[in-house]
Design an enzyme around this catalytic site. Structure first.
Site, short mmCIF file in Angstrom:
data_model
loop_
_atom_site.label_atom_id
_atom_site.label_comp_id
_atom_site.label_asym_id
_atom_site.label_seq_id
_atom_site.Cartn_x
_atom_site.Cartn_y
_atom_site.Cartn_z
N GLU A 193 0.83 -1.21 0.00
CA GLU A 193 0.00 0.00 0.00
C GLU A 193 0.87 1.26 0.00
O GLU A 193 0.80 2.11 0.88
CB GLU A 193 -0.97 -0.01 1.19
CG GLU A 193 -2.00 -1.11 1.08
CD GLU A 193 -3.12 -1.00 2.12
OE1 GLU A 193 -4.24 -1.46 1.82
OE2 GLU A 193 -2.88 -0.47 3.22
N ASN A 233 -6.86 2.77 -2.35
CA ASN A 233 -7.75 3.90 -2.65
C ASN A 233 -8.08 4.00 -4.14
O ASN A 233 -7.94 5.06 -4.76
CB ASN A 233 -7.18 5.23 -2.15
CG ASN A 233 -7.03 5.25 -0.65
OD1 ASN A 233 -5.92 5.27 -0.13
ND2 ASN A 233 -8.15 5.21 0.05
N GLU A 291 -5.81 -7.41 -1.41
CA GLU A 291 -6.49 -7.44 -0.10
C GLU A 291 -7.96 -7.12 -0.29
O GLU A 291 -8.30 -6.13 -0.95
CB GLU A 291 -5.88 -6.41 0.87
CG GLU A 291 -4.45 -6.63 1.25
CD GLU A 291 -3.97 -5.60 2.26
OE1 GLU A 291 -4.83 -4.96 2.91
OE2 GLU A 291 -2.74 -5.44 2.40
#
Length: 909
Positions: A193, A233, A291
């Protein structure tokens, strides 16, 4: 992403509005030409490649097993976790790798304590079970996510170039250990991430060096493995296209663009497909979801709160095993819809189970500390003081596991297998969509006439709904829950938020932001980044130290007391950094600091109130001075009236708790419904931010009346016979005093189950009665403390068939006050030492006495009443001077007081 709950919660525990299922089953074989028969319904995923990665991240597994967690097969028998995963159709396992997740004493930071050695052990067990392995390098000593990309301790002082060398060396050494152990490494992630940084390096030039160094190591050790970069995001417009362009312009060598996708936060699935397909088509890359997850319950399993624990946080799917399976299946379809470039989906930590129940919290804490089986241990505080150092604890993910708390797989674990074949179950309701309504204070609350009912086959229908009348008791700001029933008898629920009227315009930056004035180039108003609500925010970041202000002036404000509130999330500040919220009007000003606690850990302060004159102007301002690299978002600013102070509600809360313990099934439907209505009213009143005295008193009275009105379900065939009231006043003591017994007698007739007795129209007693057909019934009601007067007693007998008035009785009280005491003394020798004695020879007794010398109280005490028996009180006097003294005594009870005659005592020597 580091998954732990928000730092503060009033708690209290929220109940799930969705249907929770814990059906457990092995993945049944599908018919050759159709879907499998199962306990859940999973439509077959169209265009799913045969080599699609069906993965799970089980990085916490070893720490959990060391803490005593036992994994089981579908039959409930202890089994190896990796065999269970393989049997459920899982093809690959993901394991995170931290460089050095230990303090100098060797204490683990938690989250599985996932160093290279742990990764090797997990990789070997996965390989032995026939599973491929994805290695997820965080390039940190603990959690790496958009809010935290801290360099490992050993790399903290390195330059970017030095870190790149260190990344290559560390990645090479770790992969060689995996290779030597025979681990089937198929994919390697170089960072986790990495939206804002990686290995403590921000800015694309430096980040590209880190990615390239990691990629080169993978190519050297596992040339056939896929290299993945990982971001999150996807809901932010243009984010992924920009990331991919930056990677391409710097020639970063990678195969897979991986995304996190959590339905709670990350937008629509169609958008996910779109942004991934854009990267695949534009840059020729494979894509996957590294994920994802969904909750099957909102209940906590270990005493450490969960990331998702409120119904309002999980609205996209039912919170159930079926909802969990549907959510994962839909993510698989979204990735498959990209086309051949969509290569897989990984579920995050489906086996992160409780190490013990909430009732064993102290024991759980010891296990989390000893084995690293919680999300963070206290030892992590040295490395991550602002997050792990404050909020360390257990699993914040146990309600999103694909296993029940006892280690038995939920049927949702089979979703990867069912996605290939399809699965069908008998059609069942999986949930009724909850209603969420926000209104400004003073606006009408209008709930919808219909709700959507979802079924396990993916279908839904609209049903009419009847809402409780409890909404009529909503009074002022607060968050209120309203129950409803659909036309088919299903329970529905609505959450109504009554918000204080916000005087600011564009408070969430969603539209016209012209009311706002800003200074400083580091602040972007109307950004897409990480909003607190809605889709926009005010985002701030700069590479070097910077400052900014954001303000809005409101004119013509009504007179009153006002506060400002706002939400901020962010990180990267230093000791000299400051972000403050202020409100001012004329010379009045108040301000409060924000805290910067990390990604999505929202700081929501409120200023102290300031007084504003009628027609005044008020300015709300955010002022920031920040270190380079500090980042965050501001959202949902408010200028509202200061809330009044609510009254004490503890007594109402206690009455409500008692009412909720009543078994309403034992009472007639009408009276049980009346109690439920009173309970709902009490909940509404207690949900107000500042309940009024009128509201609290009204709800308390309603609960009392409803409880008193409960009528037991009995075998009565008609209303009760007519009973007779009588009394014993005058017969019990020979006096018509204020203490007597009122008796009810039903000599024969249909029995009642409840007796109510009224005195001069006011209810004084409710007495439960045992139903005995037509046998005689009686009851006694003791009455005390009545003053002289006339008392009319009426009453009623109640059973399930009706109410019958009793024959009344009148009691006249003439002797309520104590009898007249007689005062004497023994001062025969005339000296100054003597005893005063007060005697009541016969009559209504007193409970207290008071001796007076003139008008001065010189002695008092308590008496034991035993009407009409004698009573005596004495007062010892010493050292009285010569002269004549006048005494009297007063005997008193609840009805009044009676004085003796005056007594003169002469002291001659």
């Amino acid at each position: 992403m580091s998954h732990h709950p928000r730092p503060a919660r009033l708690a209290a525990v929220a109940a799930s509005l969705a249907l929770v299922t814990t059906a457990l089953a092995a993945a049944p074989a599908a018919a050759a030409d159709g879907p499998a028969d199962a306990g859940i319904t999973v439509p077959k995923v169209e265009n799913l490649p045969a080599d699609f990665l069906s993965g799970v991240d089980v990085s916490s597994a070893i720490a959990l097993e060391e803490s005593g967690v036992v994994f089981r097969d579908a039959a409930g028998q202890p089994a190896d976790l990796f065999d269970v995963l393989s049997d459920a159709g899982i093809t690959d396992v993901r394991v995170r790798v931290w460089n050095d997740p230990f303090d100098t004493a060797g204490n683990g930071y938690g989250g599985g304590d996932n160093d290279v050695a742990h990764a090797v052990e997990i990789g070997k067990r996965a390989t032995d079970a026939g599973l491929g392995v994805l290695v997820d390098f965080h390039y940190s000593d603990f959690w790496a996510d958009p809010a935290k990309q801290q360099a490992p301790k050993a790399w903290a002082s390195m330059t970017v170039a030095q870190k790149a060398v260190a990344v290559k060396d560390f990645t090479t050494d770790a992969l060689q250990e995996l290779e030597t152990a025979g681990v089937d490494v198929r994919t390697v992630q170089v960072g986790n991430e990495t939206n804002n940084a990686v290995a403590g390096v921000s800015g694309w030039d430096g980040m590209a060096q880190i990615f390239s160094a990691g990629s080169a190591a993978v190519r050297a050790v596992f040339p056939d493995a896929l290299v993945a970069v990982h971001f999150t995001n996807p809901e932010t417009s243009g984010r992924y296209a920009g990331y991919a362009a930056n990677l391409a312009s710097r020639s970063v060598d990678y195969d897979v663009f991986a995304s996190s996708y959590y339905p709670f936060w990350h937008g629509t699935l169609s958008n996910l497909t779109s942004v991934l397909k854009n990267v695949a088509d534009t840059h020729g890359k494979k894509v996957m979801v590294a994920e994802t997850s969904w909750a099957y319950t909102l209940e906590d399993g270990d005493g450490h709160g969960n990331v998702i624990d409120l119904p309002s946080e999980a609205t996209q799917y039912p919170v159930s095993v079926q909802g969990q399976a549907t959510a994962v299946r839909d993510v698989i379809q979204a990735v498959a819809n990209v086309g051949p470039a969509g290569i897989g989906v990984f579920y995050w930590e489906p086996a992160w189970l409780p190490v013990g129940p909430p009732s064993a919290l102290d024991a759980n804490k010891a296990l989390w500390e000893a084995h690293g089986s919680g999300w963070a241990s206290s030892f992590a505080g040295e490395y991550d003081p602002h997050d792990a150092g404050q909020w360390y604890g257990g699993s914040a993910w146990d309600n999103q596991a694909l296993f029940a708390h006892d280690g038995t797989p939920l049927e949702s674990l089979n979703v990867f297998a069912y996605a290939r074949t399809g699965a069908v179950a008998p059609r069942e309701v999986t949930g009724v969509a909850p209603v969420h309504l926000t209104v400004a204070e003073g606006d009408a609350v209008t709930l919808p006439a219909t709700v959507t009912v979802s079924y396990n086959d993916g279908s839904s229908e609209v049903q009419e709904v009847t809402w409780s009348d409890a909404a009529e008791w909503i009074d002022g700001p607060g968050t209120y829950s309203i129950a409803g029933v659909t036309s088919s008898g299903l329970a529905a629920a609505a959450t109504v938020v009554v918000a204080q009227r916000n005087l600011l315009r564009s408070p969430g930056f969603e539209g016209d932001n012209s009311p706002w004035t800003k200074t400083g180039a580091a602040l972007t108003v109307g950004a897409w980044d990480d909003p607190h609500s809605g889709e926009r925010s005010a985002h701030f970041w700069a590479a070097g130290s910077y400052s900014f202000t954001l303000s809005q002036r409101v004119e013509g404000v009504p007179a009153g007391s006002y506060v400002a509130r706002a939400a901020l999330q962010g990180d990267g500040e230093d000791a000299a950094s400051s972000v403050r919220l202020s409100v001012s009007s004329g010379s009045a000003e108040a301000s409060v600091p924000f805290s910067m606690d990390g990604w999505r850990n929202w700081s929501m302060p409120a200023t102290a109130p300031i007084d504003v004159a009628a027609g005044g102007s008020v300015t709300v301002t955010v002022t920031a001075t920040l270190a380079g690299g500090a980042w965050g978002t501001i959202d949902d600013l408010e200028l509202v009236r200061a809330a009044p102070t609510g009254v004490d509600t503890s007594a109402l809360a206690a009455d409500l708790a008692a009412a909720e313990q009543i078994d309403r099934s034992a009472y007639t439907p009408t009276t049980a419904t009346a109690l439920q209505t009173a309970i709902e009213r009490a909940h509404i009143v207690l949900s107000a931010d500042a309940p009024s005295r009128t509201a609290v008193d009204g709800a308390t009275a309603a609960l009392t009346d409803a409880a008193d009105g409960l009528v037991v379900v009995d075998a009565a065939s008609r209303e009760p016979g007519r009973g007779v009231l009588s009394h014993d006043n005058g017969w019990d003591t020979g006096l018509q005093d204020g203490a007597y017994t009122v008796r009810m007698n039903l000599w024969w007739g249909e029995n009642g189950t409840k007796l109510r007795v009224f005195e001069n129209g006011e209810r004084i007693a409710t007495v439960p009665l045992g139903y005995g057909g037509v046998a005689a019934q009686s009851a006694e009601i003791p009455v005390t403390g009545r003053k002289n007067g006339v008392y009319v007693y009426t009453g009623e007998l109640v059973n399930s068939q009706g109410t019958t008035a009793l024959q009344p009785v009148t009691v006249t009280v003439t002797d309520a006050n104590p009898g007249k005491p007689v005062l004497s003394h023994d001062n025969k020798d005339g000296d100054g030492t003597y005893t005063l004695t007060a005697d009541l020879w016969w009559g209504t007794n007193a409970t207290t006495y008071r001796f007076y010398e003139g008008e001065i109280l010189v002695g008092e005490g308590a008496l034991v009443a035993a009407t009409p028996g004698a009573q005596r009180a004495t007062l010892a006097v010493t050292g009285a001077a010569r002269g004549t003294r006048t005494y009297r005594v007063e005997f008193a009870n609840d009805a009044g007081a009676t004085s003796s005659k005056d007594l003169a005592v002469a002291v001659r020597k």
